[in-house]
Design a protein around this motif. Structure first.
Motif, PDB file in Angstrom:
ATOM      1  N   THR A 264       0.859  -1.185   0.000  1.00 19.34           N
ATOM      2  CA  THR A 264       0.000   0.000   0.000  1.00 19.34           C
ATOM      3  C   THR A 264       0.891   1.230   0.000  1.00 19.34           C
ATOM      4  OG1 THR A 264      -1.962   0.983   1.041  1.00 19.34           O
ATOM      5  CG2 THR A 264      -0.208   0.244   2.521  1.00 19.34           C
TER       6      THR A 264
ATOM      7  N   ASP B 172      -6.693  -2.944  -2.898  1.00 14.96           N
ATOM      8  CA  ASP B 172      -8.031  -2.484  -3.292  1.00 14.96           C
ATOM      9  C   ASP B 172      -8.868  -3.624  -3.845  1.00 14.96           C
ATOM     10  OD1 ASP B 172      -6.568  -2.840  -5.592  1.00 14.96           O
ATOM     11  OD2 ASP B 172      -7.136  -0.941  -6.528  1.00 14.96           O
TER      12      ASP B 172
ATOM     13  N   ARG C 293      -6.295   5.530   0.081  1.00 15.67           N
ATOM     14  CA  ARG C 293      -6.794   4.172  -0.124  1.00 15.67           C
ATOM     15  C   ARG C 293      -7.107   3.461   1.202  1.00 15.67           C
ATOM     16  NH1 ARG C 293      -5.086   2.704  -5.440  1.00 15.67           N
ATOM     17  NH2 ARG C 293      -4.878   0.497  -4.958  1.00 15.67           N
TER      18      ARG C 293
ATOM     19  N   TYR D 189     -10.151   1.198   1.236  1.00 11.39           N
ATOM     20  CA  TYR D 189      -9.876   0.012   0.435  1.00 11.39           C
ATOM     21  C   TYR D 189      -9.025  -0.978   1.231  1.00 11.39           C
ATOM     22  CZ  TYR D 189     -11.353   2.343  -3.937  1.00 11.39           C
ATOM     23  OH  TYR D 189     -12.064   2.957  -4.929  1.00 11.39           O
TER      24      TYR D 189
END
Length: 322
Positions: free
Chosen positions: A14, A94, A19, A22
């Motif tokens: 990541t 995600d 995000r 997600y």
């Protein structure tokens, strides 16, 4: 649950707090698997604030910082080289994995010659799927595409959004090629490159595609535009030529699968036009156009990269002669 299954570490790269939702959703899926992973590792790509937040707010996982230059290849390597289990599963941050995703995808490893597996990737469109998007080009948004096996079968390569590898072969191959991947506007196929190199260093090792192991991969609205599609196909054309040049000394045809895929596209155009002509919907005409546009963009990208490579070679020869 298969109690004889090999212990597995799930590695999730990541990079941005944008995000966050997600990522937490992906972690929920990882924790909910019918086959419990030995460990879940999240690797943060040069974002100390996000690293601290994950450590503070998300218990029950291991959090690492990318030990390499910025980019997802180094991010994944950091987690993979840390892991000690026989198998390492890679997921993007995600995705939504079906509860039996891990259990199904590790089943082929009962065969010692299987060095890696990949599963079905279903695009999860934020809005409506574009009417012009042909199934043959769903790879442009990170999805499994029309023409891939519909039953568990050997395959040349899989994608890192949904990939499991034997750790010993992964390490022997040196992991993902750092600096060769997706960063900014570059779109190099680091996962295909890894698959080829792992096959090269193993004895009779091969990859297996498991369509019954399903994940959904988020497709933001901005990636549903025709402009993004054309740019993505162009970048893929350039990236595949770059990858091919890295494997020129290998006796196998590194781009053999791509050549077979290209030859299948005229049939796809005919199929879509025929579907439209037999009353199955005018959208098929749009999809026929999508196939043509995607193939043209990828072809232009390949030509541009080939010309650029030849010019660089002549320039290097000239400098060496001076």
């Amino acid at each position: 649950m298969n109690h004889t299954a090999l212990p597995t570490t799930i590695v999730i790269p990541t990079y941005s707090e944008v995000r966050w939702d997600y990522l937490t959703r992906t972690l929920e899926c990882a924790h909910a698997q019918t086959h419990t992973p030995e460990e879940i590792v999240v690797v943060v790509d040069h974002n100390p604030a996000m690293f601290d937040r994950i450590k503070r707010e998300l218990p029950g996982i291991t959090v690492l910082q990318n030990e390499y230059a910025q980019g997802v290849s180094g991010n994944r390597n950091t987690g993979a080289f840390y892991a000690q289990t026989p198998l390492i599963a890679f997921l993007d941050d995600d995705i939504i994995a079906e509860p039996d995703w891990l259990e199904r995808q590790i089943e082929p490893f009962a065969d010692p010659e299987v060095i890696g597996t990949g599963g079905f990737i279903q695009p999860a469109w934020e809005g409506e799927a574009p009417r012009w998007m042909p199934g043959e080009f769903l790879w442009a948004v990170g999805g499994s595409y029309t023409g891939m096996p519909t039953e568990t079968a050997p395959i040349r390569n899989v994608w890192s959004a949904n990939m499991i590898v034997r750790r010993d072969v992964f390490v022997a191959a040196g992991g993902f090629r750092v600096g060769f991947g997706k960063l900014g506007d570059r779109n190099r196929p680091e996962d295909t490159d890894l698959c080829l190199r792992m096959s090269e260093v193993s004895d009779n090792g091969h990859w297996v595609y498991v369509p019954g192991a399903v994940i959904q991969h988020e497709v933001p609205a901005e990636r549903a535009s025709f402009k993004f599609f054309v740019k993505r196909c162009y970048a893929e054309g350039r990236g595949k030529v770059q990858m091919g040049s890295l494997h020129e000394e290998n006796s196998n045809d590194a781009l053999g699968a791509e050549k077979s895929y290209i030859w299948s596209l005229p049939k796809a155009v005919v199929r879509h036009v025929g579907a439209a002509a037999t009353g199955k919907g005018a959208d098929h005409l749009l999809r026929a156009g999508g196939v043509i546009a995607g193939a043209a963009a990828a072809g232009v990208g390949g030509v541009v990269e080939t010309v650029s490579k030849k010019r660089a070679g002549r320039r290097n020869e000239s400098e060496a002669a001076q």
